[in-house]
Write an enzyme that holds these catalytic residues in place. Sequence first.
Site: not given
Length: 809
Positions: A482-484
């Site tokens: 989850n890059d965020c």
Amino acid sequence: MRFGHFDDSRREYVIATPHTPYPWTNYLGCEEFFSLISHQAAGYSFYRDARLRRLTRYRYNNVPTDVGGRYLYVRDGDDFWSPSYLPVKRELDFFECRHGLGYSTITGERRGVRVRSTFVVPLGHPAEVQRVEVTNTSTAKKSLRLFSYVEFCLWNAYDDMTNFQRNLSTGEVEVDGSTVYHKTEYRERRNHFAFFHVNAPIHGFDTDRERFLGLYNGMHEPRAVAEGQSGNSIASGWAPVGSHCVDVTLEPNETKVLVFVLGYVENPTSEKWERPGVLNKVRARSLIEHFSTSGQVDAVLLAMELHWRRLLSTFQLESPDPRLNRMANVWNQYQCMVTFNISRSASYFESGIGRGMGFRDSNQDLLGFVHLEPARARERIVDVASTQLPDGSAYHQYQPLTKRGNNEIGSGFNDDPLWLIFGVAAYVKETGDFGILKEVVPFDNQSANSAPLFEHLRRAFHHVLDRLGPHGLPLIGRADWNDCLNLNCFSETPDESFQTSGNQAGRTAESIFIAGMFVAVAPDYAYLAQRSEFEEEALDAKAQAEKMSETVLRHGWDGDWFLRAYDFFGKKVGSHECTEGKIFVEPQGFCVMAGIGKDTGHAKKALDATKQLLDTQYGIVLNQPAYTKYHVELGEITSYPPGYKENGGIFCHNNPWIMIAETTLGRGDRAFEYYKKIAPAYVEERSEVHRLEPYVYAQMIAGRDAPRHGEAKNSWLTGTAAWNFVALSQHLLGVRPDFEGLRIHPVIGREIDKFTVTRRCRGAEYVIRVSNRGAGDRAPRLTVDGTAIHGDLVAYAPAGSRVVIDCEV
Ligand code: BGC
Ligand code: NOJ
């Protein structure tokens, strides 16, 4: 509501109207030259790199949408129109766009003239070929004037947007017969150029956009077309274009065919010029010669069809459900090829400028691609592994042209290295090529620092073990899948990138997702270690995985589901104790896939919680409740409005993790129900809500917290493609290549009561006939060529053999 239909026999999606809810696109090309094409012939072409070698211009994010393409204008008396509807937008009597595998055909008819244009990037040639068939469907003779149009990009698509003051003075062209050459900057350091050719004498041409369109005109009202006369302009700076004017006279029912070629050429430095200042066109001419007749285009199309027939024959399904068949046999595999080729760089949602090839992305793409072209998968593995850093970490992205790690984004996404093990394991299972583990591969592209591929895997595995946090769980670094979820970022400055800035000292945030991934990949890693004669490493890996599983159950379990993470302060993320973001999908999927808590009931609980709290009519959302406030300690995830993207969106990518997880518990009905919710062919009937192509997956569908619940964004370039193919082919249909044999273990639920899969693997062909009576919770009973076997593993047969497997489950 539908806007077209599947033509299964031709493997095409047929779009029946220009007025789709969004541009519906296709990809042409599968080697080095690529084109994006929408159903209205917009899009652009590039050679290998959509930033540095973009041949034609496209205006992203524009008004109106979808501006720039390969356009054709038909002038018929005083009337003029475009067969692709755009750009002129004159009403058509008939419109149809057929997107096929590696080609698209767009047909438009107006007032007795029918134009059918077929667009294809031929195998083995850096060019887009456009065959235009013009037919007089009226009862009177027609004298038509056709104008072609492409706008050249000035190669560096980034400069084209940002430093165009320079470009306005650099544009250069040559015109030679029916060919326009775009040679901007060729006079200095470049040895590449583009051309646009037609296989007919021309009545005129234009190469200067302003002359062709008129300074204040849009592409829907070109001055040259309105006046019925090309300007024969030679561009000097400003904006070079390629436009031919061709006269066509047709008796009733007569058809004439034109072939246009948009090509890319590189000349060796010593052969750049024919004479001072004049391009050496030898290579361009020989490229053109391949496509100067309609018959040659037929051959190109036939080669394309055979190419795809061969590729897709590796995996074919016959089931009673046509939607399932078309996803499995055609469209899901096709999308896997596209994601493999393009990674996340160029689509209608990715500009081709900002992102190169993702390390994590490319490894995941391999999972859905490796069966199609194992040799190319092998090359990709070596390219990707060559960007790995000596400490086992990885550049998050690398550039396709240079194959070098991208310094702008750097490394520090602590899940990245582990994906390499997944990619390599999938490749070895498919091919049996254990030799790849001995292949000497550099770190960070420095050949002085090279090691066998297995050593790369070892460093990837230990990269996790060397970075454990206070609870013994893996440190997350900048982010994991989850890059965020940026737990160490603490960004309070607008305009700062969450992905690259502000990693706090100390960095103690931990990821249960990475823990699950670590346990999931450990058996494959241990197997590869053992095969590489690192027995102790293999034993140790198993022990470490065991320990990590225990740690997850001790510190990563929230009571009813798996926690997501511990933040920088050691506070739980994804826990019932939180006010928002109480549960996240990723650890439920990966921890259960890893087998954590399977025997203790934790796995079942986690999936039941997922069903209860995250499932919606359009798919499984990423987290709940979605964040309504910005949390500086959580990062970008909380910057999205509730229901979009990683904040409560239906991230299609991790839906298949839950499907696979359900199959490990034998719950096929539920797995298939999840499958049908997001598989594009099943959402075709609600295209007005979904909005994007009904033949490919999108990255995200708005979640239930969003005002536009059910609306998709970001089609084509997403790990969703690979993971859904893995979920469907290997777990629901249950045909799974393993190191020692083909594992046959269908868990698809009761709806699909029988099916046959034909699978080629390691040179042999397996025909697997499944009679499926249960929900998936019974052990399959197998007979191989009539003889019953124990278990679900069918030993690989010698190359060339055909094996018939009957499976009752
Ligand atoms: C991903 C998105 C994410 C974005 C954050 C990208 O790598 O495509 O899913 O929202 O990063 O900037
Ligand atoms: C898209 C990225 O390409 C992928 O690597 C990432 O895992 C997802 N976004 C989720 O953030």
